[in-house]
Design a protein around this motif. Sequence first.
Motif, PDB file in Angstrom:
ATOM      1  N   ILE A  51       0.855  -1.182   0.000  1.00 36.01           N
ATOM      2  CA  ILE A  51       0.000   0.000   0.000  1.00 36.01           C
ATOM      3  C   ILE A  51       0.892   1.234   0.000  1.00 36.01           C
ATOM      4  CG2 ILE A  51      -0.257  -0.014   2.533  1.00 36.01           C
ATOM      5  CD1 ILE A  51      -3.162   1.040   2.028  1.00 36.01           C
ATOM      6  N   ASP A  54      -0.436   7.093  -0.811  1.00 30.16           N
ATOM      7  CA  ASP A  54      -1.715   7.633  -1.271  1.00 30.16           C
ATOM      8  C   ASP A  54      -2.859   6.638  -1.153  1.00 30.16           C
ATOM      9  OD1 ASP A  54      -1.175   7.283  -4.912  1.00 30.16           O
ATOM     10  OD2 ASP A  54      -1.247   5.823  -3.283  1.00 30.16           O
ATOM     11  N   SER A  56      -3.062   3.624  -2.621  1.00 28.41           N
ATOM     12  CA  SER A  56      -3.186   2.670  -3.723  1.00 28.41           C
ATOM     13  C   SER A  56      -2.556   1.345  -3.310  1.00 28.41           C
ATOM     14  CB  SER A  56      -2.525   3.206  -4.982  1.00 28.41           C
ATOM     15  OG  SER A  56      -1.156   3.505  -4.750  1.00 28.41           O
ATOM     16  N   THR A  57      -3.123   0.252  -3.812  1.00 27.04           N
ATOM     17  CA  THR A  57      -2.720  -1.078  -3.348  1.00 27.04           C
ATOM     18  C   THR A  57      -2.361  -1.998  -4.508  1.00 27.04           C
ATOM     19  OG1 THR A  57      -5.021  -1.823  -3.361  1.00 27.04           O
ATOM     20  CG2 THR A  57      -4.174  -0.927  -1.292  1.00 27.04           C
ATOM     21  N   ASN A  58      -1.566  -3.006  -4.174  1.00 27.86           N
ATOM     22  CA  ASN A  58      -1.225  -4.069  -5.108  1.00 27.86           C
ATOM     23  C   ASN A  58      -1.163  -5.377  -4.347  1.00 27.86           C
ATOM     24  OD1 ASN A  58      -0.602  -3.148  -7.956  1.00 27.86           O
ATOM     25  ND2 ASN A  58       0.560  -1.667  -6.775  1.00 27.86           N
ATOM     26  N   SER A  70      -4.608  -2.351   4.285  1.00 30.14           N
ATOM     27  CA  SER A  70      -5.130  -1.016   4.576  1.00 30.14           C
ATOM     28  C   SER A  70      -4.179  -0.323   5.548  1.00 30.14           C
ATOM     29  CB  SER A  70      -6.540  -1.095   5.166  1.00 30.14           C
ATOM     30  OG  SER A  70      -6.529  -1.817   6.388  1.00 30.14           O
TER      31      SER A  70
END
Length: 122
Positions: A51, A54, A56-58, A70
């Motif tokens: 994460i 900002d 954004s996740t992968n 999270s």
Amino acid sequence: QEHLAESGGGLVLPGGSLRLSCTASGTIFAIGATNWYRQAPGQQRELVAAIAADGSTNYAASVKGRFTISRNNAENTAYLQMNSLQPEDTAVYSCNAVIIVSDDPYKYREVWGQGTLVTVSS
């Protein structure tokens, strides 16, 4: 000295859930990217989820749709919610984060936690 402390590991039945926490301490101006890795016995460490600052996740293909990463910036904590766990998810899970210790001058440290064991077994 900055530290990361993981918690939440344990023994769970196949199909069960666990939530891992990774809490940073020390001199913290901000926390950048945070990652969860795992290493099973006899296997290489693999990146499970990431994460960015900002939000954004992968995810690794093997956990996509089952795991959710999270972060709570106010608590300097990142989480890994793991659902539908399977025996192949058994591993030591470690978090890794970029901790920004100063904004001016800009200084940061990459820090690793000690790991927490997740065992999925009936």
